[in-house]
Enzyme design. Structure first.
Site, short mmCIF file in Angstrom:
data_model
loop_
_atom_site.label_atom_id
_atom_site.label_comp_id
_atom_site.label_asym_id
_atom_site.label_seq_id
_atom_site.Cartn_x
_atom_site.Cartn_y
_atom_site.Cartn_z
N ALA A 65 0.87 -1.18 0.00
CA ALA A 65 0.00 0.00 0.00
C ALA A 65 0.91 1.23 0.00
CB ALA A 65 -0.88 -0.03 1.24
N GLY A 108 0.55 -4.84 1.02
CA GLY A 108 -0.64 -4.85 0.16
C GLY A 108 -0.40 -5.53 -1.17
N GLU A 111 -0.88 -9.07 -0.50
CA GLU A 111 -2.31 -9.26 -0.22
C GLU A 111 -3.14 -9.20 -1.50
OE1 GLU A 111 -1.89 -6.11 2.79
OE2 GLU A 111 -2.97 -7.44 4.15
N GLU A 131 4.50 -5.05 7.24
CA GLU A 131 3.83 -3.91 7.89
C GLU A 131 4.27 -3.70 9.32
OE1 GLU A 131 2.31 -6.35 6.20
OE2 GLU A 131 0.77 -5.55 4.86
N1 CO8 Z 1 4.60 3.13 -0.70
C1 CO8 Z 1 5.01 4.28 -1.27
N2 CO8 Z 1 6.15 4.38 -2.00
C2 CO8 Z 1 6.92 3.27 -2.11
C3 CO8 Z 1 6.55 2.03 -1.52
C4 CO8 Z 1 5.33 1.98 -0.78
N3 CO8 Z 1 4.86 0.86 -0.22
N4 CO8 Z 1 7.50 1.13 -1.79
C5 CO8 Z 1 8.44 1.76 -2.53
N5 CO8 Z 1 8.09 3.05 -2.73
C6 CO8 Z 1 8.82 4.09 -3.47
C7 CO8 Z 1 10.05 4.53 -2.69
O1 CO8 Z 1 9.70 5.49 -1.71
C8 CO8 Z 1 10.90 5.11 -3.80
O2 CO8 Z 1 10.41 6.39 -4.14
P1 CO8 Z 1 11.44 7.65 -4.26
O3 CO8 Z 1 12.31 7.29 -5.43
O4 CO8 Z 1 10.53 8.81 -4.50
O5 CO8 Z 1 12.19 7.70 -2.97
C9 CO8 Z 1 10.59 4.21 -5.00
O6 CO8 Z 1 9.37 3.55 -4.67
C10 CO8 Z 1 11.65 3.13 -5.19
O7 CO8 Z 1 11.80 2.41 -3.98
P2 CO8 Z 1 13.23 2.16 -3.28
O8 CO8 Z 1 14.19 3.25 -3.63
O9 CO8 Z 1 13.00 1.90 -1.82
O10 CO8 Z 1 13.67 0.81 -4.03
P3 CO8 Z 1 14.67 -0.30 -3.47
O11 CO8 Z 1 14.93 -1.20 -4.61
O12 CO8 Z 1 15.83 0.32 -2.76
O13 CO8 Z 1 13.82 -1.10 -2.34
C11 CO8 Z 1 11.88 -2.21 -1.44
C12 CO8 Z 1 12.70 -1.86 -2.70
C13 CO8 Z 1 12.66 -3.17 -0.54
C14 CO8 Z 1 10.59 -2.90 -1.91
C15 CO8 Z 1 11.55 -0.94 -0.65
O14 CO8 Z 1 11.00 0.02 -1.53
C16 CO8 Z 1 10.54 -1.15 0.47
O15 CO8 Z 1 10.89 -1.66 1.53
N6 CO8 Z 1 9.28 -0.71 0.27
C17 CO8 Z 1 8.25 -0.73 1.28
C18 CO8 Z 1 7.76 -2.14 1.50
C19 CO8 Z 1 6.69 -2.14 2.55
O16 CO8 Z 1 6.90 -1.88 3.72
N7 CO8 Z 1 5.45 -2.46 2.14
C20 CO8 Z 1 4.36 -2.53 3.03
C21 CO8 Z 1 3.62 -1.25 3.00
S1 CO8 Z 1 2.25 -1.22 4.15
C22 CO8 Z 1 1.11 -2.20 3.40
O17 CO8 Z 1 1.20 -2.54 2.28
C23 CO8 Z 1 -0.08 -2.72 4.10
C24 CO8 Z 1 -0.86 -1.70 4.62
C25 CO8 Z 1 -1.64 -2.23 5.71
C26 CO8 Z 1 -1.69 -1.16 6.70
C27 CO8 Z 1 -3.03 -1.14 7.26
C28 CO8 Z 1 -3.57 0.23 7.16
C29 CO8 Z 1 -5.07 0.19 7.43
#
Ligand code: CO8
Length: 257
Positions: A65, A108, A111, A131
């Site tokens: 997400a 997400g 999911e 998460e």
């Molecule tokens: N949301 C927003 N932006 C994201 C996300 C995300 N989930 N994942 C990556 N991006 C963006 C980064 O911020 C980056 O943007 P920018 O260039 O502007 O800084 C761009 O995508 C590229 O990402 P990275 O530079 O981080 O790429 P890497 O190759 O270094 O890393 C990873 C890849 C390991 C996948 C890393 O991006 C990462 O850890 N991402 C987040 C993963 C994560 O934690 N996902 C779970 C999110 S929460 C969720 O999905 C469930 C929600 C449930 C919550 C309940 C609420 C009700």
């Protein structure tokens, strides 16, 4: 129909949907959800389309997400709009669809893949529910669907540690139906979808409905539900055609009636 964050093309009777927010690794924001809802509704309503494939890029199916969109939301914001409830409309799709996962399927993203009828993974796929590292939990069904898919021990470990699972482990654990080379993923998924699309449409709908019922009911009720749908198919033209075609040693020619 064109979408802001989704590329949609028809390959014969197969709808191929490709998540297209490369700048955010296909993070699922509200625009992506709106596009998915509209595209799946259009697919379900189009009689020429029989099976769909949802994929992302080679680097990421979806990295979760959209954290930036969620970060400043309050409890009232989330609960008030029932955040993520829109995904119930994606899972309400009646026709079969496959998630084709290359790269990251996190949070997400994992999911969403698990909302599919089954997952085919590229050998570079990585699944996870990270998460907890953001001080939240799965919110799009992950704690429920992952547990049903791979059992409590692994699901609990994945959700509590946030670790990633590679494609080989995902296949061993029953999370994915098969693993193929990453470069061949989309072609393989479309090939599988084409095979499903060639089946009698009502039988495909019934198959999906009865397998899904296994997650919602007791064994006894599920077996009765299956039997009733099975009986019902004997009221279709395609059942007569399918069994006649077998006896006559030819392929069935379906009308969807
Ligand atoms: N949301 C927003 N932006 C994201 C996300 C995300 N989930 N994942 C990556 N991006 C963006 C980064 O911020 C980056 O943007 P920018 O260039 O502007 O800084 C761009 O995508 C590229 O990402 P990275 O530079 O981080 O790429 P890497 O190759 O270094 O890393 C990873 C890849 C390991 C996948 C890393 O991006 C990462 O850890 N991402 C987040 C993963 C994560 O934690 N996902 C779970 C999110 S929460 C969720 O999905 C469930 C929600 C449930 C919550 C309940 C609420 C009700």
């Amino acid at each position: 129909m064109t979408y802001e964050t989704l590329l949609v093309e028809q390959r014969g009777a197969v709808t191929l949907m490709t998540l297209n927010r490369p700048q955010a690794l296909n993070a699922l924001n509200s625009q992506v959800l709106a596009d998915l809802i509209a595209a799946f509704a259009a697919f379900d309503a189009d009689d020429s389309q029989r099976c769909a494939v949802l994929t992302g890029s080679e680097k990421a199916f979806a990295a979760g997400a959209d954290i930036k969109e969620m970060s400043s939301q309050s409890f009232a914001d989330m609960y008030g709009v029932n955040f993520f409830a829109g995904y119930d409309r994606v899972t309400a799709t009646r026709k079969p669809w496959i998630a084709a996962v290359n790269g990251f399927a996190l949070g997400g993203g994992c999911e969403l893949a698990m909302m599919a009828d089954f997952i085919i993974a590229g050998d570079n796929a990585k699944f996870g529910q990270p998460e907890i590292k953001l001080a939240v939990t799965p919110g799009m069904g992950g704690s429920q669907r992952l547990t049903r898919a791979i059992g409590k021990a692994k699901a609990m470990e994945m959700c509590l540690t946030g670790r990633m699972m590679d494609a080989a482990e995902a296949e061993r654990s029953g999370l994915v139906a098969k693993v193929v080379p990453a470069a061949e993923l989309v072609d393989e998924a479309v090939k599988t979808a084409t095979a499903i699309a060639a089946m009698a449409p009502l039988a495909a709908l019934a198959c999906k409905e009865m397998v899904n019922a296994a997650f919602e009911t007791t064994l006894q009720q599920g077996v009765v539900f299956e039997r009733r749908l099975f009986h019902g198919l004997f009221g279709t033209e395609d059942q007569k055609e399918g069994m006649a075609a077998f006896v006559e040693k030819r392929a069935g020619n379906w009308t969807g009636k």
